[in-house]
Enzyme design. Structure first.
Site, PDB file in Angstrom:
ATOM      1  N   GLY A   1       0.817  -1.208   0.000  1.00  0.00           N
ATOM      2  CA  GLY A   1       0.000   0.000   0.000  1.00  0.00           C
ATOM      3  C   GLY A   1       0.847   1.252   0.000  1.00  0.00           C
ATOM      4  O   GLY A   1       2.039   1.228   0.335  1.00  0.00           O
ATOM      5  N   ASN A   2       0.226   2.342  -0.421  1.00  0.00           N
ATOM      6  CA  ASN A   2       0.955   3.603  -0.513  1.00  0.00           C
ATOM      7  C   ASN A   2       0.002   4.778  -0.346  1.00  0.00           C
ATOM      8  O   ASN A   2      -1.164   4.709  -0.745  1.00  0.00           O
ATOM      9  CB  ASN A   2       1.676   3.703  -1.864  1.00  0.00           C
ATOM     10  CG  ASN A   2       0.815   3.197  -3.004  1.00  0.00           C
ATOM     11  OD1 ASN A   2      -0.097   3.887  -3.433  1.00  0.00           O
ATOM     12  ND2 ASN A   2       1.049   1.980  -3.461  1.00  0.00           N
TER      13      ASN A   2
ATOM     14  N   SER B   1       8.794   3.034  -3.381  1.00  0.00           N
ATOM     15  CA  SER B   1       8.328   1.686  -3.713  1.00  0.00           C
ATOM     16  C   SER B   1       9.048   0.615  -2.888  1.00  0.00           C
ATOM     17  O   SER B   1      10.266   0.636  -2.752  1.00  0.00           O
ATOM     18  CB  SER B   1       8.572   1.401  -5.204  1.00  0.00           C
ATOM     19  OG  SER B   1       8.056   0.121  -5.538  1.00  0.00           O
ATOM     20  N   GLY B   2       8.252  -0.297  -2.312  1.00  0.00           N
ATOM     21  CA  GLY B   2       8.824  -1.491  -1.704  1.00  0.00           C
ATOM     22  C   GLY B   2       9.507  -1.299  -0.371  1.00  0.00           C
ATOM     23  O   GLY B   2      10.081  -2.235   0.180  1.00  0.00           O
TER      24      GLY B   2
ATOM     25  N   SER C   1       6.485   4.974  -5.517  1.00  0.00           N
ATOM     26  CA  SER C   1       5.573   3.827  -5.572  1.00  0.00           C
ATOM     27  C   SER C   1       5.282   3.425  -7.006  1.00  0.00           C
ATOM     28  O   SER C   1       5.196   4.283  -7.900  1.00  0.00           O
ATOM     29  CB  SER C   1       4.255   4.186  -4.879  1.00  0.00           C
ATOM     30  OG  SER C   1       3.255   3.235  -5.211  1.00  0.00           O
ATOM     31  N   SER C   2       5.070   2.132  -7.214  1.00  0.00           N
ATOM     32  CA  SER C   2       4.743   1.645  -8.566  1.00  0.00           C
ATOM     33  C   SER C   2       3.367   2.173  -9.012  1.00  0.00           C
ATOM     34  O   SER C   2       3.046   2.116 -10.183  1.00  0.00           O
ATOM     35  CB  SER C   2       4.735   0.119  -8.577  1.00  0.00           C
ATOM     36  OG  SER C   2       3.888  -0.372  -7.531  1.00  0.00           O
ATOM     37  N   ASP C   3       2.587   2.698  -8.090  1.00  0.00           N
ATOM     38  CA  ASP C   3       1.262   3.247  -8.421  1.00  0.00           C
ATOM     39  C   ASP C   3       1.280   4.754  -8.644  1.00  0.00           C
ATOM     40  O   ASP C   3       0.227   5.386  -8.774  1.00  0.00           O
ATOM     41  CB  ASP C   3       0.265   2.917  -7.297  1.00  0.00           C
ATOM     42  CG  ASP C   3       0.125   1.430  -7.114  1.00  0.00           C
ATOM     43  OD1 ASP C   3       0.486   0.919  -6.038  1.00  0.00           O
ATOM     44  OD2 ASP C   3      -0.317   0.764  -8.063  1.00  0.00           O
TER      45      ASP C   3
ATOM     46  N   HIS D   1      -3.715   3.906  -1.719  1.00  0.00           N
ATOM     47  CA  HIS D   1      -3.997   2.626  -2.378  1.00  0.00           C
ATOM     48  C   HIS D   1      -3.481   1.517  -1.464  1.00  0.00           C
ATOM     49  O   HIS D   1      -2.347   1.568  -0.996  1.00  0.00           O
ATOM     50  CB  HIS D   1      -3.302   2.518  -3.725  1.00  0.00           C
ATOM     51  CG  HIS D   1      -3.368   1.135  -4.316  1.00  0.00           C
ATOM     52  ND1 HIS D   1      -4.563   0.460  -4.514  1.00  0.00           N
ATOM     53  CD2 HIS D   1      -2.386   0.288  -4.726  1.00  0.00           C
ATOM     54  CE1 HIS D   1      -4.304  -0.728  -5.046  1.00  0.00           C
ATOM     55  NE2 HIS D   1      -3.003  -0.872  -5.155  1.00  0.00           N
TER      56      HIS D   1
ATOM     57  N   HIS E   1      -4.173  -3.022  -0.499  1.00  0.00           N
ATOM     58  CA  HIS E   1      -4.840  -4.288  -0.817  1.00  0.00           C
ATOM     59  C   HIS E   1      -5.533  -4.768   0.451  1.00  0.00           C
ATOM     60  O   HIS E   1      -5.459  -5.939   0.818  1.00  0.00           O
ATOM     61  CB  HIS E   1      -3.829  -5.323  -1.312  1.00  0.00           C
ATOM     62  CG  HIS E   1      -3.339  -5.029  -2.692  1.00  0.00           C
ATOM     63  ND1 HIS E   1      -3.130  -6.003  -3.630  1.00  0.00           N
ATOM     64  CD2 HIS E   1      -3.024  -3.874  -3.296  1.00  0.00           C
ATOM     65  CE1 HIS E   1      -2.712  -5.437  -4.757  1.00  0.00           C
ATOM     66  NE2 HIS E   1      -2.632  -4.158  -4.566  1.00  0.00           N
TER      67      HIS E   1
ATOM     68  N   ASP F   1     -22.061   7.620   6.518  1.00  0.00           N
ATOM     69  CA  ASP F   1     -21.350   8.759   7.142  1.00  0.00           C
ATOM     70  C   ASP F   1     -20.139   9.183   6.320  1.00  0.00           C
ATOM     71  O   ASP F   1     -19.626  10.289   6.483  1.00  0.00           O
ATOM     72  CB  ASP F   1     -20.891   8.384   8.554  1.00  0.00           C
ATOM     73  CG  ASP F   1     -22.041   8.423   9.562  1.00  0.00           C
ATOM     74  OD1 ASP F   1     -21.906   7.815  10.639  1.00  0.00           O
ATOM     75  OD2 ASP F   1     -23.084   9.046   9.244  1.00  0.00           O
TER      76      ASP F   1
ATOM     77  N   HIS G   1      -8.275  -6.177  -8.586  1.00  0.00           N
ATOM     78  CA  HIS G   1      -7.095  -5.509  -8.002  1.00  0.00           C
ATOM     79  C   HIS G   1      -7.407  -5.166  -6.553  1.00  0.00           C
ATOM     80  O   HIS G   1      -7.364  -6.052  -5.696  1.00  0.00           O
ATOM     81  CB  HIS G   1      -6.747  -4.291  -8.861  1.00  0.00           C
ATOM     82  CG  HIS G   1      -5.471  -3.609  -8.464  1.00  0.00           C
ATOM     83  ND1 HIS G   1      -4.972  -2.503  -9.112  1.00  0.00           N
ATOM     84  CD2 HIS G   1      -4.594  -3.863  -7.468  1.00  0.00           C
ATOM     85  CE1 HIS G   1      -3.858  -2.118  -8.529  1.00  0.00           C
ATOM     86  NE2 HIS G   1      -3.592  -2.925  -7.531  1.00  0.00           N
TER      87      HIS G   1
ATOM     88  N   TYR H   1     -16.100  17.351   2.235  1.00  0.00           N
ATOM     89  CA  TYR H   1     -15.403  16.891   3.444  1.00  0.00           C
ATOM     90  C   TYR H   1     -15.801  17.711   4.669  1.00  0.00           C
ATOM     91  O   TYR H   1     -14.990  18.363   5.308  1.00  0.00           O
ATOM     92  CB  TYR H   1     -13.882  16.958   3.247  1.00  0.00           C
ATOM     93  CG  TYR H   1     -13.451  16.163   2.055  1.00  0.00           C
ATOM     94  CD1 TYR H   1     -13.630  14.783   2.012  1.00  0.00           C
ATOM     95  CD2 TYR H   1     -12.939  16.788   0.931  1.00  0.00           C
ATOM     96  CE1 TYR H   1     -13.282  14.042   0.909  1.00  0.00           C
ATOM     97  CE2 TYR H   1     -12.572  16.049  -0.183  1.00  0.00           C
ATOM     98  CZ  TYR H   1     -12.750  14.682  -0.182  1.00  0.00           C
ATOM     99  OH  TYR H   1     -12.400  13.953  -1.275  1.00  0.00           O
TER     100      TYR H   1
END
Ligand SMILES: O=C(CO)[C@@H](O)[C@@H](O)COP(=O)(O)O
Length: 231
Positions: free
Chosen positions: A27-28, A44-45, A73-75, A94, A96, A119, A170, A228
């Site tokens: 995640g990132n 990344s990683g 990050s790869s994203d 992001h 998982h 909410d 994904h 928000y």
């Protein structure tokens, strides 16, 4: 450069394992400085407990590294596409996370079945389609962002009112006015995904919330315009 934002984004990334949203480095989180048109993202990683503020990578809206020794990050390109398209987004996450990813792998929207959901999300959290081979060949990460934009356009959804999405096969992305809000929305999404799964196990026909209750809870918290918490 952007020292304060690096600290903020570092904390958001540290909150991912703290809230049980990630295993390993799955995640990132990122946050943007709109005036400078630059955003800060996790490298990344890199394991979360090894992260330092200066490990954060500064990137422009085309995904080019502006400052930082480590690979972003790869994203990163997905974050960049979303920041470019939605000026109202200030932070993106992001992960998982298990329960939201279950719905992503099932290819199902996360329905608004309870006030816990209402909410934060003004309706179902959509599951965006698989990418096509052509889109993957064009660039998986950037095209992931474009599929998210396409999904919200097709559904007539407002990213301020529904600050999250699943990608079929994904996992989820969420966003907010800043990185901290994006983390909170990821926590809520994963929690309601879990609640919904077991609710439907107990009662396969468990309904979604009536619009009146959805309105009551969402608009009470976020008000018209849904920015928000802007009343
Ligand atoms: O989705 C994936 C891998 O499938 C990535 O988001 C995840 O592994 C995080 O990658 P990064 O460490 O941010 O490059």
């Amino acid at each position: 450069m952007l020292e304060h934002l690096k600290e903020e984004v570092l904390q958001a990334n540290l909150d991912l394992p703290k809230h049980g949203l990630v295993k390993y480095t799955w995640g990132n989180a990122s946050g943007i400085d709109r005036e400078r048109g630059l955003f800060v993202i996790k490298p990344s990683g890199v394991e979360y407990d090894k992260l330092k503020p200066n490990d954060m990578v500064v990137v422009d809206l085309d995904g080019n590294v502006v400052e930082g020794e480590l690979n972003p990050s790869s994203d990163t390109k997905t974050h960049a596409v979303l920041y470019k398209h939605y000026r109202e987004i200030g932070g993106i996450v992001h992960t998982h996370s298990t329960w939201a990813t279950i719905w992503a792998q099932a290819g199902l929207d996360v329905p608004a079945m309870g006030t816990t959901h209402a909410d934060t999300f003004y309706g179902a959290v959509p599951c965006a389609r698989f990418l096509t081979q052509e889109e993957i060949d064009r660039g998986y990460e950037a095209e992931t962002g474009h599929v998210i934009i396409e999904t919200f356009k097709e559904r007539g959804l407002n990213v301020l009112e529904v600050p999250g999405v699943l990608l079929q096969g994904h996992a989820p992305f969420t966003w907010g006015k800043d990185a901290k809000s994006a983390v909170m929305n990821s926590v809520v999404l994963d929690e309601v995904a879990k609640m919904n799964l077991f609710a439907r196990e107990l009662n396969h026909f468990a309904p979604e919330l009536p619009q009146s209750i959805l309105d009551k809870h969402y608009l009470r918290k976020h008000g018209k315009g849904a920015y928000y918490g802007q009343q």
